[in-house]
Design a protein around this motif. Structure first.
Motif, PDB file in Angstrom:
ATOM      1  N   MET A 186     -58.107 -11.188 -10.907  1.00 19.96           N
ATOM      2  CA  MET A 186     -59.308 -12.018 -10.801  1.00 19.96           C
ATOM      3  C   MET A 186     -58.739 -13.553 -10.094  1.00 19.96           C
ATOM      4  N   LEU A 187     -57.382 -13.842 -10.119  1.00 22.00           N
ATOM      5  CA  LEU A 187     -56.851 -14.852  -9.348  1.00 22.00           C
ATOM      6  C   LEU A 187     -56.926 -14.519  -7.700  1.00 22.00           C
ATOM      7  N   HIS A 188     -56.562 -13.347  -7.752  1.00 21.89           N
ATOM      8  CA  HIS A 188     -56.466 -12.655  -6.317  1.00 21.89           C
ATOM      9  C   HIS A 188     -57.798 -12.531  -5.623  1.00 21.89           C
ATOM     10  N   LEU A 192     -58.880 -17.573  -6.077  1.00 20.74           N
ATOM     11  CA  LEU A 192     -58.420 -18.065  -4.930  1.00 20.74           C
ATOM     12  C   LEU A 192     -59.288 -18.177  -3.509  1.00 20.74           C
ATOM     13  N   PRO A 193     -59.991 -16.901  -3.407  1.00 21.81           N
ATOM     14  CA  PRO A 193     -60.794 -16.950  -2.182  1.00 21.81           C
ATOM     15  C   PRO A 193     -62.048 -17.932  -2.474  1.00 21.81           C
ATOM     16  N   SER A 194     -62.420 -18.352  -3.549  1.00 18.50           N
ATOM     17  CA  SER A 194     -63.592 -19.217  -3.885  1.00 18.50           C
ATOM     18  C   SER A 194     -62.910 -20.739  -4.121  1.00 18.50           C
ATOM     19  N   HIS A 195     -61.550 -20.845  -3.632  1.00 18.71           N
ATOM     20  CA  HIS A 195     -61.005 -22.220  -4.088  1.00 18.71           C
ATOM     21  C   HIS A 195     -61.933 -23.586  -3.864  1.00 18.71           C
ATOM     22  N   VAL A 224     -48.126  -9.781  -7.687  1.00 15.16           N
ATOM     23  CA  VAL A 224     -48.675 -10.949  -8.569  1.00 15.16           C
ATOM     24  C   VAL A 224     -47.468 -12.149  -7.857  1.00 15.16           C
ATOM     25  N   ALA A 225     -46.314 -11.871  -7.389  1.00 19.22           N
ATOM     26  CA  ALA A 225     -45.637 -13.081  -6.913  1.00 19.22           C
ATOM     27  C   ALA A 225     -46.077 -13.466  -5.723  1.00 19.22           C
ATOM     28  N   GLN A 226     -46.784 -12.830  -4.702  1.00 23.92           N
ATOM     29  CA  GLN A 226     -47.351 -13.483  -3.573  1.00 23.92           C
ATOM     30  C   GLN A 226     -48.698 -14.224  -3.999  1.00 23.92           C
ATOM     31  N   VAL A 227     -49.368 -13.538  -4.959  1.00 23.01           N
ATOM     32  CA  VAL A 227     -50.613 -14.368  -5.689  1.00 23.01           C
ATOM     33  C   VAL A 227     -50.359 -15.627  -5.974  1.00 23.01           C
ATOM     34  N   LEU A 468     -50.654 -12.646   3.212  1.00 20.83           N
ATOM     35  CA  LEU A 468     -50.602 -13.396   4.391  1.00 20.83           C
ATOM     36  C   LEU A 468     -51.955 -13.760   5.036  1.00 20.83           C
ATOM     37  N   CYS A 469     -52.654 -12.625   5.007  1.00 24.68           N
ATOM     38  CA  CYS A 469     -53.978 -12.554   5.724  1.00 24.68           C
ATOM     39  C   CYS A 469     -55.273 -13.305   4.519  1.00 24.68           C
ATOM     40  N   ALA A 470     -54.807 -12.898   3.239  1.00 25.48           N
ATOM     41  CA  ALA A 470     -55.648 -13.603   2.254  1.00 25.48           C
ATOM     42  C   ALA A 470     -55.295 -14.934   2.281  1.00 25.48           C
ATOM     43  N   ALA A 471     -54.124 -15.155   2.592  1.00 25.17           N
ATOM     44  CA  ALA A 471     -53.880 -16.899   2.677  1.00 25.17           C
ATOM     45  C   ALA A 471     -54.433 -17.601   3.702  1.00 25.17           C
ATOM     46  N   ALA A 472     -54.598 -16.815   4.821  1.00 23.60           N
ATOM     47  CA  ALA A 472     -55.011 -17.398   5.913  1.00 23.60           C
ATOM     48  C   ALA A 472     -56.450 -17.451   6.101  1.00 23.60           C
ATOM     49  N   ALA A 473     -57.166 -16.545   5.192  1.00 26.38           N
ATOM     50  CA  ALA A 473     -58.697 -16.735   4.953  1.00 26.38           C
ATOM     51  C   ALA A 473     -59.100 -17.772   4.014  1.00 26.38           C
TER      52      ALA A 473
END
Length: 854
Positions: A186-188, A192-195, A224-227, A468-473
């Motif tokens: 759910m965090l992933h 995070l996408p709705s921060h 999980v480490a990257q999340v 990396l893609c998710a973080a950039a988004a």
């Protein structure tokens, strides 16, 4: 509730003093001439006194009063130490035994901070995020937090935010919740996408609690480490720098694993000061039956049938018990068998046993948890979904049907009994396979060895690229962010740009697609959306199956069990992710079979083993489910095989492999007629034993053996990670190969069968019907191979000579341009074939088995 056991007796109606001692319970289970001989070893762990301390004086008095109201006068020494670190702003991992009060160690400083935050002008001066690997654990902990914090009034607003949370509650949680319990998924995908909608929560984030952190291993742990790195990045943008508080079952080097998981320095509290009741731990080997399996091999009674008998007997004795089983189907079977047998004794008892597994609907899970809590249920057959810290205090016995894959999981499951300080019984029932057979006859491998280290690789490009893609988004990626995501990230960005996933504008990388970047990857490695299991006629949704396991578990003709009812699968539609089933009562279960071929993409490292070589590198595996067996219930007797027409799946991953030369074959007296069977037997047994040396489960790894592999031009045995990009297991196998293959040889040689059986070289899932296999050839082959094996320390210190120039850095491994699909939930062990001209026949494999639910 585990945190509230320092001074309080069990909350269940049964008085612990009236319970029979664990030794007495075991004596009753083994009464009778045939039962006593099944116990191969009994280990007695004596009781231990507890050591008290005092809470740090910075804890708010109201919180200490609430803790005392819960019946806890003084903390154990490890709880007080962990709380001190948390108050000092130091991230800490508490790695102590089951029921040692880890929850209280982090909750006391957290509640104190929330109470102070509630006095801030906006009423939200501090927030806490709690992460659990399962929804059930988050729901259970929410219940516990509300109980403990009740005297604090509205200062602590605990709420679960996951896929089951009603839509109308979500906005309230975002705006007002200050103790939010969720899971990494759910965090992933959700938080995070709705921060921006979580901004007030994130800028006040003081603590992040990561419960049961030892479960974050392999590919799931790497995701999980990257999340968590994405979470830390967003918190920093909002001006917060949360302290991480981690709780783990006893593990080797917990601070090292916690640092890899969070990317931060983490202190360690591992000296368990809690008291423990006596634990009697029995190793149990089911007897041989009159039946004969493939190739006439003797067949042992199944661990499922044996565990069902034990659960039945314990329930009749009034002993509260859980039987842990590896697969969802196994949990259903054990509960069905126990209910039928209990009904013959007393109809009312049959209602006091049930199954618990992943894939149930939320309301079913909650009802079972409540029934277990209240004592309405006496016995439960469960997957490892119940292994984690859900409060099931008051259990007297645990039956473990099959080694769970790691010593850490074994002790975690065994620790579920005796959680109120009373004595407890644990019984490990061996399955008919090489690893379980080895363990019940070598108890020192369980009781004299430390638990494993947690293996994870956040730099795996198949893991890192989608994050990396998710973080950039979430926020455009800058060069300053790259340190946070690790050294491999810089090399991946140009590849992601070439794949038209990211675009560089001025000083930052931007997500370019319309779709959500978080949907690029499923962090549990399940390869797509879950398949819905729907009853024909009624249209009722029964539950779900992971996409990666669908080909092997809900193919047309498969038997599907759900809450004691049996269904036959009429059709599987992978495009719409639906399996249609109808209720039936077949007298058999089904097991899928598959074929596998493998090709070498790149050899990173190789070392000489005598004339042969031991290698590690990248491979591509092609897998296809081709048929299924029908097996008679209870006995496991094979009734027939049905062909299937399902598409193949491919997987790029990491593997360890070894080759042998003509001279070595001559010395081992292996002629061409028995070469395929010798390699195949060695491969089956080595895969069975690897979980003892690498922190993996058997379904995390696969293998292929072939008398003449087109890439090595030699007889070769491969063992590979069953996850895109690898998971660290094959690498661990490479570094412990001498010890691992020595144990494999010993397991085959010491088995009392003549020509091979499931206890040594047969795999019940081999797609080639366990043919050919040659037991004595495998022993001779491994003997000669091991003669040339360097000492492991020496092997690691040797200049490992990469082939074809310097070893490529991880960023040169391909980045996925689309989300990779995991080939199977349990990669197959493949058998050798007769011709390298036909690769799909050259490496026919064994079937997959549905793994336990996360």
């Amino acid at each position: 509730m585990p945190m509230a056991k320092n001074h309080r007796s069990d909350r269940t109606p049964t008085d612990p003093a009236s319970r029979p001692a664990p030794g007495v319970v075991l004596d009753r289970l083994t009464s009778g001439p045939s039962r006593a001989s099944r116990v191969t070893h009994t280990e007695h762990l004596p009781p231990r006194e507890g050591r008290h301390a005092v809470w740090p004086d910075r804890i708010r008095a109201e919180v200490l009063a609430a803790v005392r109201a819960a019946g806890i006068e003084h903390p154990w020494a490890h709880q007080a130490r962990a709380a001190e670190h948390a108050l000092d702003g130091e991230s800490v991992v508490v790695a102590t035994g089951t029921a040692s009060g880890k929850s209280l160690a982090y909750l006391v400083p957290v509640l104190s901070a929330l109470l102070e935050g509630a006095e801030a002008p906006n009423g939200r001066g501090a927030t806490t995020l709690y992460l659990a690997p399962t929804k059930a654990l988050a729901a259970d902990q929410c219940r516990s937090v509300k109980e403990l914090s009740h005297p604090l009034g509205h200062s602590v607003r605990a709420a679960v935010y996951d896929g089951d949370t009603p839509f109308e509650e979500r906005e309230w949680i975002r705006q007002y919740g200050n103790y939010v319990l969720t899971n990494p998924d759910m965090l992933h995908r959700g938080i995070l996408p709705s921060h921006p909608r979580w901004s007030s929560f994130l800028k006040s984030l003081k603590y992040v609690v990561i419960d049961e952190c030892h479960t974050y291993r392999g590919v799931f742990g790497s995701h999980v480490a990257q999340v968590l790195r994405r979470l830390r990045r967003l918190c920093a943008r909002y001006g917060a720098s949360p302290v991480f508080l981690l709780a783990s079952a006893t593990a080797a080097e917990p601070s090292v694993a916690a640092r890899r998981l969070t990317g931060l320095p983490v202190l360690e509290v591992a000296d368990d000061a809690s008291p423990r009741g006596e634990l009697v731990f029995a190793l149990w080997e089911p007897p041989l039956t009159e039946l004969h399996g493939e190739k006439g091999a003797p067949v042992r009674r199944t661990a499922t049938a044996e565990a069902a008998d034990l659960l039945t007997d314990l329930t009749v004795q009034g002993v509260r018990s859980v039987a842990f089983v590896r697969s969802r189907r196994g949990a259903e079977l054990i509960s069905v068998i126990s209910q039928e047998r209990l009904a013959e004794v007393d109809r009312s008892l049959a209602r006091r046993v049930a199954a618990y597994r992943g894939g149930y609907l939320p309301e079913e899970r909650r009802a079972l948890e409540h029934a277990l809590h209240s004592g309405e249920l006496l016995g439960l057959a469960a997957t490892n979904a119940l292994e984690l810290g859900i409060d099931i205090s008051g259990l007297d016995a645990v039956v473990i049907a099959g080694y769970p894959g790691t010593r850490a999981s074994l002790w975690q499951q065994a620790g579920r009994a005796g959680r109120s300080g009373q004595g407890a019984l644990a019984v490990l029932v061996a399955r008919d396979d090489p690893l379980d057979t080895f363990l019940v006859h070598h108890p020192e491998a369980l009781f004299d060895q430390p638990v494993e280290s947690t293996v994870l690789d956040p730099d795996n490009p198949y893991v890192l690229a989608p994050h990396l893609c998710a973080a950039a988004a979430e926020l455009p990626l800058t060069d300053e962010d790259l340190d946070l995501f690790g050294p491999a990230s810089e090399g991946l960005l140009p590849q992601l740009e070439a794949a038209k996933l990211l675009r560089r504008r001025t000083k930052a990388w931007h997500w370019t697609r319309r779709e959500r970047a978080a949907d690029l990857t499923d962090i549990r490695g399940e390869g797509g959306r879950p398949v819905q299991v729907v009853e024909t006629g009624t249209g009722r949704l029964l539950g779900t199956v992971d996409a990666g396991a669908a080909h092997s578990t809900v193919h047309e003709g498969a038997v599907h069990l759900h809450q004691g009812r049996t269904y036959l699968v009429r059709s599987l539609d992978m495009e719409d992710s639906v399996a249609l089933v109808e209720e039936a009562a077949p007298p058999y279960s089904t097991v899928a079979r598959d074929t596998t071929s493998i090709s070498v993409l790149e050899t990173d490292t190789e070392i000489p083993w005598g004339d042969g070589r031991l290698c590690y590198g990248s491979v591509e595996v092609t897998n296809q489910v081709v048929s299924f067996l029908r097996r008679r219930l209870i006995t496991g007797e094979v009734l027939g095989e049905t062909k299937l027409d399902l598409p193949p799946r491919t997987l790029r991953t990491r593997a360890v492999w070894w080759t042998v030369t003509e001279d070595q074959l001559d010395r081992a007296r292996i002629n061409p007629e028995i070469l395929g069977g010798s390699l195949h037997a060695a491969e089956h047994a080595s895969i069975g034993l690897l979980p003892l040396f690498a922190t993996c489960d058997r379904w995390d790894i696969g293998g292929v053996s072939i008398p003449l592999h087109p890439d090595t031009l030699l007889p070769t045995v491969f063992v590979y990670d069953g996850h895109p990009g690898g998971a660290g297991f094959a690498e661990r196998a490479f570094h412990t190969a001498r010890t691992w293959l020595t144990a494999t040889r010993q397991a085959i040689a010491s088995c009392e069968c003549d020509a091979g059986c499931p206890s040594c070289i047969q795999s019940p899932k081999c797609g080639n019907g366990n043919d050919p296999l040659h037991k004595r050839g495998a022993v001779r082959l491994l003997t000669v191979l091991l003669e040339g094996a360097p000492e492991e320390k020496e092997a690691e210190e040797t200049e490992e000579r990469p082939t074809g120039g310097p070893e490529k850095p991880s960023e040169d491994r391909p980045a996925p341009s689309s989300p990779p699909t995991r080939a199977t939930e349990e990669p197959p062990e493949a058998a050798p074939g007769e011709s390298t001209e036909q690769p799909s026949e050259a490496a026919p494999g064994r079937p997959t088995e549905a793994p336990p639910a996360p």
